[in-house]
Each structure stands twice: as C-alpha cells, then as structure tokens.
Scaffold this motif. Structure first.
Motif, short mmCIF file in Angstrom:
data_model
loop_
_atom_site.label_atom_id
_atom_site.label_comp_id
_atom_site.label_asym_id
_atom_site.label_seq_id
_atom_site.Cartn_x
_atom_site.Cartn_y
_atom_site.Cartn_z
N ARG A 7 7.82 2.09 -3.37
CA ARG A 7 8.12 1.91 -1.91
C ARG A 7 7.15 2.87 -1.23
O ARG A 7 6.64 2.46 0.10
CB ARG A 7 9.48 1.80 -1.65
CG ARG A 7 10.22 0.99 -1.95
CD ARG A 7 11.75 0.79 -1.33
NE ARG A 7 12.43 2.26 -1.33
CZ ARG A 7 13.19 2.43 -2.35
NH1 ARG A 7 13.48 1.50 -3.22
NH2 ARG A 7 13.98 3.46 -2.60
N GLN A 8 7.10 4.25 -1.66
CA GLN A 8 6.16 5.03 -1.05
C GLN A 8 4.77 5.47 -1.38
O GLN A 8 4.20 6.23 -1.05
CB GLN A 8 7.00 6.39 -0.88
CG GLN A 8 8.51 6.32 -0.57
CD GLN A 8 8.52 6.17 0.94
OE1 GLN A 8 7.60 6.42 1.76
NE2 GLN A 8 9.66 5.15 1.14
N SER A 10 1.77 4.22 -1.08
CA SER A 10 0.76 4.19 -0.15
C SER A 10 0.60 5.63 0.57
O SER A 10 -0.39 6.17 0.55
CB SER A 10 1.07 3.27 1.21
OG SER A 10 1.01 1.76 0.82
N TRP A 11 1.82 6.20 0.98
CA TRP A 11 1.70 7.74 1.41
C TRP A 11 1.38 8.42 0.30
O TRP A 11 0.77 9.72 0.38
CB TRP A 11 2.97 7.85 2.03
CG TRP A 11 3.30 6.90 3.38
CD1 TRP A 11 4.38 5.95 3.25
CD2 TRP A 11 2.70 6.82 4.34
NE1 TRP A 11 4.26 5.29 4.62
CE2 TRP A 11 3.13 5.85 5.18
CE3 TRP A 11 1.45 7.59 4.98
CZ2 TRP A 11 2.68 5.42 6.41
CZ3 TRP A 11 1.09 7.55 6.49
CH2 TRP A 11 1.77 6.32 7.01
N TRP A 111 0.98 -4.05 -9.39
CA TRP A 111 1.84 -4.01 -8.13
C TRP A 111 1.99 -5.23 -7.50
O TRP A 111 2.71 -5.39 -6.57
CB TRP A 111 1.67 -2.63 -7.10
CG TRP A 111 0.04 -2.78 -6.64
CD1 TRP A 111 -0.53 -3.81 -6.21
CD2 TRP A 111 -0.76 -1.63 -6.26
NE1 TRP A 111 -1.68 -3.40 -5.39
CE2 TRP A 111 -1.95 -2.11 -5.88
CE3 TRP A 111 -0.71 -0.21 -6.68
CZ2 TRP A 111 -2.94 -1.34 -5.42
CZ3 TRP A 111 -1.82 0.72 -6.23
CH2 TRP A 111 -2.97 0.14 -5.73
N PHE A 115 5.55 -5.87 -5.29
CA PHE A 115 5.54 -6.41 -3.81
C PHE A 115 5.81 -7.73 -3.62
O PHE A 115 6.49 -7.99 -2.62
CB PHE A 115 3.80 -6.46 -3.38
CG PHE A 115 3.53 -4.79 -2.91
CD1 PHE A 115 4.05 -4.37 -1.93
CD2 PHE A 115 2.36 -4.34 -3.52
CE1 PHE A 115 3.68 -2.86 -1.61
CE2 PHE A 115 1.97 -2.91 -3.41
CZ PHE A 115 2.76 -2.22 -2.15
N LEU A 300 -2.81 -1.22 -0.04
CA LEU A 300 -1.59 -0.64 0.11
C LEU A 300 -0.99 -0.62 1.23
O LEU A 300 0.25 -1.31 1.54
CB LEU A 300 -1.52 0.74 -0.57
CG LEU A 300 -1.40 0.67 -2.16
CD1 LEU A 300 -1.88 2.18 -2.41
CD2 LEU A 300 -0.28 0.05 -2.74
N PHE A 301 -1.44 -0.16 2.37
CA PHE A 301 -1.14 -0.36 3.75
C PHE A 301 -1.16 -1.95 4.21
O PHE A 301 -0.26 -2.47 4.93
CB PHE A 301 -1.96 0.35 4.59
CG PHE A 301 -1.78 1.80 4.50
CD1 PHE A 301 -0.52 2.54 5.16
CD2 PHE A 301 -2.60 2.65 3.99
CE1 PHE A 301 -0.13 3.72 5.01
CE2 PHE A 301 -2.28 3.99 3.67
CZ PHE A 301 -1.16 4.46 4.38
N VAL A 304 2.12 -3.47 2.93
CA VAL A 304 3.27 -3.05 3.62
C VAL A 304 3.40 -3.82 5.02
O VAL A 304 4.41 -4.49 5.40
CB VAL A 304 3.03 -1.54 4.30
CG1 VAL A 304 4.22 -1.16 5.35
CG2 VAL A 304 3.29 -0.63 3.02
N ALA A 305 2.19 -4.38 5.55
CA ALA A 305 2.20 -5.30 6.63
C ALA A 305 2.52 -6.61 5.98
O ALA A 305 3.35 -7.36 6.76
CB ALA A 305 0.71 -5.42 7.26
N LEU A 307 4.73 -7.33 3.77
CA LEU A 307 6.00 -7.46 3.64
C LEU A 307 6.97 -7.78 4.76
O LEU A 307 8.02 -8.39 4.64
CB LEU A 307 6.75 -5.99 3.11
CG LEU A 307 6.10 -5.44 1.56
CD1 LEU A 307 6.70 -4.15 1.34
CD2 LEU A 307 6.63 -6.44 0.61
N HIS A 308 6.47 -7.33 5.75
CA HIS A 308 6.79 -7.78 7.43
C HIS A 308 6.41 -9.26 7.47
O HIS A 308 7.31 -10.06 8.20
CB HIS A 308 6.87 -6.82 8.22
CG HIS A 308 7.38 -5.47 8.13
ND1 HIS A 308 8.53 -5.32 8.06
CD2 HIS A 308 6.42 -4.62 7.45
CE1 HIS A 308 8.83 -3.90 7.77
NE2 HIS A 308 7.62 -3.50 7.33
#
Length: 318
Positions: A7-8, A10-11, A111, A115, A300-301, A304-305, A307-308
């Motif tokens: 989950r983390q 990307s960071w 991944w 995802f 990766l970022f 995250v977009a 996923l929404h």
C-alpha cells in the motif's frame, strides 16, 4: 507487513530515490562501491518476483477466453502499435525514446495483481493470467525492439552484454522460480521459502532504485527538461490505458471485476524485466535506465489515482 509495504510502496520508492540522489551528490565516488551490488540485487528481485508468478496456472488462464483475448489484444497489439508510432514522432533523443518504448511495451506481472485486488477487480483471474503475460512478453520484446528501433540500432543493442543480462537476470531466475514452484508441491520447506520470498520484492526494488539514483544522479539532474516531457507521456499513457480497458471490456462483454482487472493490466508496465535490459545497453543509452525508473514511480502514483477512479467512476458497480 507485506500488505502495508504494497500500500505504501509509492512513498517507499520515492524516499529511497531521494536518499540515493542525496548520497550520490554528497559522495560522488560512492557509485563505484554501489554499482557492483546492482546485478545481484536485480537477480534476487526477479527471482522473488517470478516465484509469485505460478507458471502451472497457465491452463487455468486459458479457460476464460474472452478475458484472455482482450488482454492479449490490448497488451501486445494495440498498446505497442500506439506507443511505437506516437513515441517515434516525438522530438526526443534516441536513448530517451528507447527507454520510453522499453518500459511501455510489456505488461506488468507483479503489482498488477496487488492493484487489481485493491481496486476490487478479479484478483484470482489476474493471478491466473500473469504467467501467460510473462511468457508472451519474453518472446514479443525482441520483436518489438527490432520493429521500433530499426535493424541497425537493434544490432547495436544486441551485444553480448545484453544477451548475458537476458540469460542471467531473466531466464535463470525464471527457471529457478519454476523449479522452486515445483518443489513447493512436494516440500513444506519449499512452501515456506515461497512465503518468505513474497515479502522481498518491495524492499529489494527500493534498494535497486536507491543504487540507480545514487549512481545516475548526474544524469538525472541533467535530464530535468526531458523528464518533464516524459512525465506528460506517462500520464497520457495512463489515461489512454484506462479508457482502452473500459472499451475492450465492453467490446468483449466482460463482467465488471474482469473489466477492472483488464484496466489495471493495461495501466501497469513491467519495469522489473526491462530494467536489466536497459542496464546492459551501450553506455550512451543509459539515459533509458533513468527513464524506466522514473516511469515506475509515475506509474505507482498513477495506480493510486486508479484505485479511486476506476472502481468509482470509470467502471463502477452496475
């Protein structure tokens, strides 16, 4: 622990890239110490990644022919054609074009599953088709390189170093992963090994991008203008991939979970596999390495977009 890292991630990667760049700028000679670690790290990373790709599930993937047809058509026909034609028309140096095409031509095999699961797609189907994606891209990538780079440039790239990297860092880990998978059916220790290795891809990739950032920091700083250009390319690609997934899902009449899995497959690319190939290219082409690492971070970022966006807006519940 594994779920938290995924989950983390990307960071985590961004932190390691910034730390590597800081180390490379503060101690310019450190790359001579770090670079010998890169190839072993990549070898173990690819082994740990491939071992999560159960080749024995290929038969299971062949059962859903509509999904498989849409997956192969999008990943190995439509996307390569669009990317190859579009990138060739852009005013980029040949090395940058090679990096962009290398990383966008082959679909992800790791991944993508994570995802798909987080995006409420058909994760079991994603797991089943992953070995198909891996096997097909190993045969398709040389053809793509010949087709889009041209005969002369392809012959230049096809050096003994490149062949050695392909055999040592792709085929060898793949065979070892297959052997480990077969042993896992018979041995409890082998199954425990597989479970332990499942935790390694994220920290190993973090170390890989740390070493690359530390050793390539001068290249990164000199490419600030180019990275802005490829950033726009990678964002445009993610948008295109999302709508391609929705379009092919409608065309092949896929159910909603399968349509989401298809979209996440188109959005994720296989930087793990092409990174050793880029590192083995002639030194003048090492810009491609920076482009590939940069794409994985953008992706990766972007995920995250996704996923929404994908479950709530693009492919919502019926």
């Amino acid at each position: 622990m594994r779920d938290w890292m995924e989950r983390q991630q990307s960071w985590i990667y961004l932190s390691f890239i910034l730390a590597g760049m800081g180390l490379g700028m503060g101690l310019p000679g450190v790359s001579a110490w770090l670079e010998p670690l890169l190839w072993p790290l990549l070898g173990v990373l690819l082994y740990a990644t491939f071992i999560q790709t159960p080749l024995s599930r290929i038969r299971e993937a062949l059962k859903d022919l509509r999904f498989l047809s849409a997956l192969l058509l999008g990943n190995f026909v439509i996307i390569p054609l669009i990317v190859g034609i579009f990138v060739a028309l852009l005013p980029l140096s040949f090395a940058v074009q090679a990096g962009v095409m290398l990383v966008l031509l082959v679909p992800c095999t790791d991944w993508f599953i994570s995802f798909t699961h987080l995006g409420r797609g058909e994760a079991a189907l994603a797991i089943a088709v992953t070995p198909v994606l891996l096997v097909v891209q190993l045969f398709a990538l040389p053809f793509y390189l010949w087709l889009f780079l041209g005969t002369d440039q392809f012959e230049t790239a096809l050096s003994s170093h490149l062949i050695g990297a392909f055999v040592g860092l792709i085929l060898t880990p793949l065979v070892l992963a297959w052997v480990t998978e077969r042993l896992g059916h018979r041995s409890a220790r082998a199954r425990q090994l597989v479970q332990c290795l499942a935790v390694l891809p994220v920290p190993l990739l973090a170390l890989v991008v740390f070493v690359i950032a530390a050793s390539q920091v001068t290249t990164v700083t000199s490419l600030s203008g180019v990275l802005i250009q490829v950033l726009l390319i990678f964002i445009a690609y993610l948008v295109f991939a999302a709508f391609l997934g929705k379009t092919l899902a409608k065309l092949f009449r896929l159910p909603m979970p399968s349509a989401r899995a298809l979209t996440f497959s188109f959005g994720t690319r296989n930087s793990f596999v092409v990174l050793p190939i880029a590192l083995a290219l002639p030194e003048a082409w090492h810009v491609a390495v920076v482009v590939i690492v940069f794409q994985s971070l953008v992706e990766l970022f972007g995920m995250v977009a996704f996923l929404h966006w994908v479950p709530s807006k693009l492919i919502p519940e019926p």
